[in-house]
Motif scaffolding. Structure first.
Motif, PDB file in Angstrom:
ATOM      1  N   GLY A   1      -8.821   7.586   5.364  1.00 37.84           N
ATOM      2  CA  GLY A   1      -7.364   6.938   5.248  1.00 37.84           C
ATOM      3  C   GLY A   1      -7.393   5.609   5.462  1.00 37.84           C
ATOM      4  N   VAL A   2      -8.460   4.843   5.050  1.00 41.83           N
ATOM      5  CA  VAL A   2      -8.583   3.360   5.151  1.00 41.83           C
ATOM      6  C   VAL A   2      -8.163   2.772   3.775  1.00 41.83           C
ATOM      7  N   ARG A   3      -7.205   1.731   3.846  1.00 46.78           N
ATOM      8  CA  ARG A   3      -6.759   1.021   2.647  1.00 46.78           C
ATOM      9  C   ARG A   3      -7.535  -0.182   2.369  1.00 46.78           C
ATOM     10  N   VAL A   4      -8.171  -0.021   1.240  1.00 43.99           N
ATOM     11  CA  VAL A   4      -9.105  -1.313   0.820  1.00 43.99           C
ATOM     12  C   VAL A   4      -8.316  -2.308  -0.009  1.00 43.99           C
ATOM     13  N   ILE A   5      -8.425  -3.540   0.581  1.00 43.03           N
ATOM     14  CA  ILE A   5      -8.087  -4.846  -0.052  1.00 43.03           C
ATOM     15  C   ILE A   5      -9.520  -5.409  -0.907  1.00 43.03           C
ATOM     16  N   HIS A   6      -9.653  -5.561  -2.005  1.00 43.63           N
ATOM     17  CA  HIS A   6     -10.727  -6.000  -2.626  1.00 43.63           C
ATOM     18  C   HIS A   6     -10.508  -7.544  -3.141  1.00 43.63           C
ATOM     19  N   LYS A   7     -11.287  -8.468  -2.819  1.00 40.90           N
ATOM     20  CA  LYS A   7     -11.282  -9.876  -2.970  1.00 40.90           C
ATOM     21  C   LYS A   7     -12.065  -9.751  -4.340  1.00 40.90           C
ATOM     22  N   CYS A   8     -11.593 -10.612  -5.361  1.00 40.97           N
ATOM     23  CA  CYS A   8     -12.381 -10.812  -6.559  1.00 40.97           C
ATOM     24  C   CYS A   8     -12.044 -11.896  -7.004  1.00 40.97           C
ATOM     25  N   THR A   9     -12.499 -12.488  -8.190  1.00 38.30           N
ATOM     26  CA  THR A   9     -12.394 -13.960  -8.818  1.00 38.30           C
ATOM     27  C   THR A   9     -12.027 -13.858 -10.152  1.00 38.30           C
ATOM     28  N   SER A  10     -11.796 -12.723 -10.781  1.00 39.44           N
ATOM     29  CA  SER A  10     -11.290 -12.549 -12.143  1.00 39.44           C
ATOM     30  C   SER A  10     -10.239 -11.449 -12.529  1.00 39.44           C
TER      31      SER A  10
ATOM     32  N   VAL B   1      -8.399   0.845  -5.306  1.00 39.74           N
ATOM     33  CA  VAL B   1      -8.128   0.175  -3.980  1.00 39.74           C
ATOM     34  C   VAL B   1      -6.616   0.002  -3.809  1.00 39.74           C
ATOM     35  N   ALA B   2      -6.108  -0.333  -2.478  1.00 34.30           N
ATOM     36  CA  ALA B   2      -4.596  -0.392  -2.448  1.00 34.30           C
ATOM     37  C   ALA B   2      -3.935  -1.525  -2.619  1.00 34.30           C
ATOM     38  N   ALA B   3      -4.819  -2.775  -2.672  1.00 37.27           N
ATOM     39  CA  ALA B   3      -4.332  -4.005  -3.102  1.00 37.27           C
ATOM     40  C   ALA B   3      -5.788  -4.919  -3.321  1.00 37.27           C
ATOM     41  N   VAL B   4      -5.616  -6.037  -3.948  1.00 37.77           N
ATOM     42  CA  VAL B   4      -6.320  -7.037  -4.520  1.00 37.77           C
ATOM     43  C   VAL B   4      -6.086  -8.280  -3.900  1.00 37.77           C
ATOM     44  N   SER B   5      -7.278  -9.225  -3.481  1.00 36.57           N
ATOM     45  CA  SER B   5      -6.978 -10.598  -3.200  1.00 36.57           C
ATOM     46  C   SER B   5      -7.824 -11.282  -4.319  1.00 36.57           C
ATOM     47  N   ILE B   6      -7.058 -12.221  -4.905  1.00 38.96           N
ATOM     48  CA  ILE B   6      -7.709 -12.865  -6.234  1.00 38.96           C
ATOM     49  C   ILE B   6      -7.927 -14.192  -6.024  1.00 38.96           C
ATOM     50  N   ASP B   7      -9.093 -14.675  -6.037  1.00 43.14           N
ATOM     51  CA  ASP B   7      -9.547 -16.158  -5.769  1.00 43.14           C
ATOM     52  C   ASP B   7      -9.562 -16.969  -6.949  1.00 43.14           C
ATOM     53  N   GLY B   8      -8.649 -18.053  -6.980  1.00 40.01           N
ATOM     54  CA  GLY B   8      -8.822 -19.203  -7.829  1.00 40.01           C
ATOM     55  C   GLY B   8     -10.053 -20.101  -7.724  1.00 40.01           C
TER      56      GLY B   8
END
Length: 335
Positions: free
Chosen positions: A128-137, A149-156
């Motif tokens: 039951g873990v929601r994953v936020i994945h950090k990516c750059t593209s 994944v439940a959400a994304v964190s996107i790096d500029g």
């Protein structure tokens, strides 16, 4: 610079898909920074309504991570997450044991970064873990969505640490991600105030992730000299290292990063700079305050940081500023 007196005034909730997903009040995430993401900082951000993040690999063992999670729980009863950075190394950390410590401690929000989260997704989904994945593209964000994944964190390109090799700044990357994704996502890189939050929301993001701004907070466990340097520095005071190795990293400009850039530009290999860029040297910067002891990460957003403030105040201030910006724009464009 002295820390401003903390404010206890609550900020009106700023609701987005991201806040609804995680049960938080405001769409502000504290980046999972190595050596920095500890209980006091994460709890302060979460207590103010944002999402605080503990950095798993800052803790030497999974057992110590479990203790850090417990320390955080004693400081806040609000949701917080754990960052698990997955990178290829000669001697990889015991990721399975860190995952188990996260789940056994009852944490239900994990931020993954570095390599693909795919090897970890089944385990986290089962618990039951929601994953936020950090990516750059955008392409990596779309792949992460397909993985569940439940959400994304996107790096500029403006971000501290590794911005990838595409060099796409947030002004383009954020709306491109909004066009391609169906899950909530937060924008990262270059955000430090309410103007940035309002801009991210206008571009289609569901919130922001900030590292450098929280690195310069009262609760960040780093030397005062590091925080003073961030306040004094401008957006011009970073260096991009490892460009020639296609493993670009944005770090503070100092004697060491200047030397790394010089050596690699002259045709050097990683072995020629290995001793300069060791994590142990970077940790000394944060713990001892010697700004030239090693390389340390900071983003272009340092050019917008003017003070050292309590992390909770930063959350409340940024939300209030964002509301003011959006109201002012509505008034300016109405009629």
């Amino acid at each position: 610079m002295p820390d401003p007196a903390p404010s206890t005034l609550p900020a009106p909730r700023l609701r987005t898909r991201f806040t609804d997903l995680l049960g938080i009040e405001h769409p502000i995430v504290q980046g999972g920074m190595m050596w920095v993401g500890r209980a006091e900082l994460a709890a302060a951000v979460s207590e103010a309504g944002g999402l605080g993040i503990i950095t798993a690999l800052t803790q030497p063992t999974p057992a110590e991570l479990a203790r850090e999670i417990e320390r955080t729980r004693k400081l806040t009863d609000k949701p917080f997450g754990v960052n698990l950075t997955i990178l290829p190394t000669i001697t990889p950390p015991p990721y399975d044991a860190y995952r188990r410590a996260i789940v056994d401690s009852g944490v239900t929000i994990v931020e993954t970064a570095g390599s693909s989260p795919e090897p970890h997704m089944e385990f986290f989904a089962e618990h039951g873990v929601r994953v936020i994945h950090k990516c750059t593209s955008v392409r990596h964000a779309v792949k992460a969505e397909r993985l569940g994944v439940a959400a994304v964190s996107i790096d500029g390109f403006e971000c501290a640490g590794h911005p990838g090799e595409d060099d796409v700044p947030g002004l383009v990357l954020v709306p491109a991600a909004a066009d391609a994704l169906t899950i909530p996502f937060v924008a990262s890189g270059g955000f430090a105030d309410g103007r940035g939050l309002a801009a991210a929301l206008a571009l289609g993001a569901d919130g922001i992730n900030m590292g450098s701004r929280f690195l310069c907070s009262a609760e960040a466990p780093v030397a005062a000299s590091v925080k003073r340097r961030i306040v004094e520095a401008s957006e011009l005071d970073t260096r991009l290292i490892f460009r020639e190795l296609r493993n670009t990293a944005r770090v503070a400009r100092n004697e060491v990063s200047d030397e790394v850039v010089r050596l690699l530009a002259a045709g050097g290999a990683f072995d020629d700079v290995r001793s300069l860029v060791s994590g142990a040297r970077g940790r000394r910067v944060f713990e001892e305050g010697d700004l030239d002891a090693g390389v340390w990460s900071v983003g272009l957003a340092q050019g917008l940081i003017r003070d050292v403030a309590p992390a909770g105040d930063l959350v409340r201030r940024i939300v209030a500023e964002a509301r003011e910006v959006m109201l002012r724009l509505a008034e300016r464009t109405s009629g």
